[in-house]
Write a protein that holds these residues in place. Structure first.
Motif, short mmCIF file in Angstrom:
data_model
loop_
_atom_site.label_atom_id
_atom_site.label_comp_id
_atom_site.label_asym_id
_atom_site.label_seq_id
_atom_site.Cartn_x
_atom_site.Cartn_y
_atom_site.Cartn_z
N SER A 23 0.80 -1.39 -0.30
CA SER A 23 0.46 0.09 0.13
C SER A 23 0.89 0.83 -0.01
CB SER A 23 -1.07 0.18 1.20
OG SER A 23 -1.40 1.20 1.40
N PRO A 24 0.62 2.66 -1.15
CA PRO A 24 0.96 3.52 -0.53
C PRO A 24 1.34 4.74 0.37
CG PRO A 24 -1.07 3.29 -2.33
CD PRO A 24 -0.92 2.16 -1.34
N MET A 25 0.43 3.96 1.56
CA MET A 25 0.10 5.15 2.35
C MET A 25 1.51 5.02 3.65
SD MET A 25 -2.74 4.07 5.30
CE MET A 25 -4.09 3.55 4.29
N ASP A 26 1.55 6.00 3.78
CA ASP A 26 2.47 6.25 4.31
C ASP A 26 2.78 5.65 6.00
OD1 ASP A 26 1.17 8.76 5.71
OD2 ASP A 26 2.08 10.05 3.99
N THR A 27 4.05 6.61 7.11
CA THR A 27 3.97 6.03 7.83
C THR A 27 2.78 6.84 8.85
OG1 THR A 27 5.82 5.19 7.36
CG2 THR A 27 5.20 5.57 9.98
N ALA A 28 2.96 8.21 9.11
CA ALA A 28 1.77 9.53 9.91
C ALA A 28 0.58 8.91 9.09
CB ALA A 28 2.03 10.65 9.05
N THR A 29 0.21 8.42 8.03
CA THR A 29 -1.72 7.86 8.00
C THR A 29 -1.99 6.03 8.62
OG1 THR A 29 -1.23 9.11 5.94
CG2 THR A 29 -2.90 8.18 6.42
N ARG A 30 -0.76 5.86 8.38
CA ARG A 30 -1.31 4.68 8.84
C ARG A 30 -1.77 4.66 10.59
NH1 ARG A 30 1.11 -0.47 6.08
NH2 ARG A 30 1.72 0.88 4.21
N ASN A 31 -0.89 5.77 10.81
CA ASN A 31 -0.25 5.53 12.76
C ASN A 31 -1.79 6.23 12.72
OD1 ASN A 31 2.07 4.91 12.90
ND2 ASN A 31 2.51 5.87 13.18
N THR A 32 -2.74 6.57 12.07
CA THR A 32 -4.65 7.79 12.13
C THR A 32 -5.23 5.85 11.77
OG1 THR A 32 -4.56 7.90 10.08
CG2 THR A 32 -3.05 9.50 11.36
N LEU A 33 -4.63 5.40 11.77
CA LEU A 33 -5.88 4.36 11.19
C LEU A 33 -6.64 3.53 12.57
CD1 LEU A 33 -4.43 2.36 8.32
CD2 LEU A 33 -6.22 3.95 8.63
N THR A 34 -7.49 2.94 12.46
CA THR A 34 -8.56 2.16 13.29
C THR A 34 -7.87 0.90 13.38
OG1 THR A 34 -10.60 1.71 11.70
CG2 THR A 34 -10.88 3.82 13.23
N ASP A 35 -8.22 0.10 14.36
CA ASP A 35 -7.94 -1.32 14.61
C ASP A 35 -8.44 -2.08 13.00
OD1 ASP A 35 -6.50 -0.81 16.78
OD2 ASP A 35 -7.73 -2.10 18.27
N ALA A 36 -9.13 -1.69 12.58
CA ALA A 36 -10.36 -2.91 11.14
C ALA A 36 -9.45 -2.16 10.86
CB ALA A 36 -11.65 -2.64 11.74
N GLN A 37 -9.16 -1.17 10.02
CA GLN A 37 -8.69 -0.30 8.87
C GLN A 37 -6.88 -1.09 9.17
OE1 GLN A 37 -9.73 3.57 9.90
NE2 GLN A 37 -10.72 3.42 8.02
#
Length: 457
Positions: free
Chosen positions: A181-195
């Motif tokens: 996934s191209p999602m960067d580290t900062a954005t990954r840290n904002t995801l919910t557990d399910a996401q």
């Protein structure tokens, strides 16, 4: 009479010939294993960054991949040496390939479990197999001809290792990094557990595929080697107890210093190839590039470094015809120190270019240290080779230390922590330079002694 004997020995011994027997075909087959463990080494380095993103971990936690990977070398080296001492080099190769395949295929249940630790176990099992392979293959190559050409032969065999390394780097870039996934580290840290779990499952599916493929390839190679008749050169059983062999090895100053030099060299190699991703990502993101694009571009520079490493290996093998191995080793280590200084003090792309230069300097080091350290060990070669493989533990010790420096985010005189962390590599090359110089001096002392003896006789 002695001149005739020397001429006869020259005719019956050579680069791939010993006592009139050709080892060319076995050399080719065993050399293929060098490419295979090169693939494992270099598909793994970029995984430090990949696992850090997938499991939302720090660089230090991601570096545990390298700890597990190189710990297998340390744990299994002497058991592998004892095994091949009792049985044969071929048996050691088969066990090594079996463990390599098992570890790679363990990525399937590790992915199903979906947590970090099972992957570390898989890496450990895989490198227990690599330890068997290197403990078996290096001295086997060493014995496939005269001792005078052993260092040159080892360098030639090791020259094919970077081809596997290049394949590993390419696979990591095109089949793992590019497909995650191209999602960067900062954005990954904002995801919910399910996401987070959905994204993690996708990325782990991408990550395990090359390991499953190489596991299947290894199984096929294992079968082919099993049904192929291999010579028994070097498979002599000295009958010495382990403690006696170890005690004799510890008395060999050249050997002991070689083990230490190899420990520091492997540390430098793994640091330079693992953290080029972090180094380049910082540089390119400072230029305004997105994180994923910066990571992929950094990997391209890593591949360029490996290409330079490969070309330099062949060039340095040719130079060994004319330059004493210890001298060439020390010269390249000093150039490597200068290049690492550039890595530390440049904060732009020039630092990346310096890391590429470092790879060219490293090309000669492992097989040359190995060949120099094994000189004159006689029937202790197998156990001596195991000690040199154990020194690969340096690849497990230094990367976490460098990762901790990177994670500290310190800044001294405008130099970021990523740059400062390469001071460890500088120190490692200093140790290698000292060993190369000492080996060169010892070689000249022996020559002088021999010439004095001839003159007196």
């Amino acid at each position: 009479m002695s001149d005739n004997k020397t001429l006869l020995e020259n005719k019956t011994n050579g680069l791939f010939v010993k006592n009139g027997v050709s080892f060319l075909l076995p050399f080719i087959m065993i050399t293929s294993c060098f490419a295979l463990w090169g693939f494992a080494n270099d598909v793994t380095g970029p995984m430090v960054k990949a696992f850090s993103k997938i499991f939302r971990m720090s660089v230090t936690e991601g570096a545990m991949v390298q700890v597990a990977f190189y710990l297998g070398y340390f744990v299994m080296a002497f058991p592998a040496a004892l095994f091949i001492q009792r049985y044969s080099f071929k048996s050691g190769v088969l066990i090594g390939l079996g463990l390599y395949a098992l570890g790679a295929l363990m990525f399937i249940p590790a992915k199903a479990i979906g947590v970090y630790f099972p992957f570390l176990i898989a890496y450990f099992v895989m490198t227990c197999g690599l330890s068997f392979l290197e403990t078996s293959c290096n001295p086997f190559i060493y014995k496939m001809g005269s001792e005078e050409t052993a260092t040159q032969r080892l360098n030639l065999a090791q020259a094919f290792n970077p081809l596997g390394c290049l394949a590993g780097l390419y696979v990591a870039m095109e089949f793992i990094q590019a497909k995650m996934s191209p999602m960067d580290t900062a954005t990954r840290n904002t995801l919910t557990d399910a996401q987070f779990n959905l994204l993690k499952d996708h990325d782990l599916n991408v990550l395990i595929q090359p390991y499953v493929f190489i596991g299947a390839v290894i199984v096929i190679l294992l079968v082919l080697i099993r049904v192929t008749k291999m010579p028994n050169s070097g498979d002599t059983h000295s009958g010495k107890p382990f403690k006696q062999s170890l005690a004799e090895l510890l008395k060999e100053k050249n050997y002991c210093e070689g083990v230490i030099a190899q420990f520091f060299y492997i540390g430098a190699q793994v640091m330079c190839w693992t953290f080029i991703i972090q180094y380049g990502t910082r540089v390119f993101m400072n230029e305004g590039m997105p994180e994923k694009a910066a990571e992929i571009l950094s990997q391209k520079y890593n591949i360029a470094a490996m290409v330079f490493f490969t070309i330099s290996r062949f060039i340095c093998t040719w130079f060994l015809k004319y330059v004493q191995p210890g001298r060439l080793l020390s010269i390249l280590a000093i150039i490597g120190m200068a290049a690492v200084a550039g890595v530390i003090f440049f904060t732009n792309r020039n630092g990346i270019y310096c890391l590429v230069i470092v790879s060219g300097c490293m090309s000669l080091m492992f097989p040359t240290i190995y060949g120099i350290a094994l000189r004159g060990l006689g029937d202790n070669v197998k156990m001596g080779g195991a000690g040199l493989i154990m020194s690969i533990l340096g690849g497990s010790v230094f990367p976490p230390l460098q990762a901790m420096i990177i994670d500290s985010n310190i800044n001294i005189c405008g130099l970021p922590s990523t740059n400062l962390s390469f001071i460890l590599a500088f120190g490692c090359f200093l140790v290698v330079a000292v060993y190369g110089h000492r080996a060169y001096v010892r070689h000249n002392i022996k020559l002088d002694y021999y010439e004095d003896g001839v003159n007196k006789s």
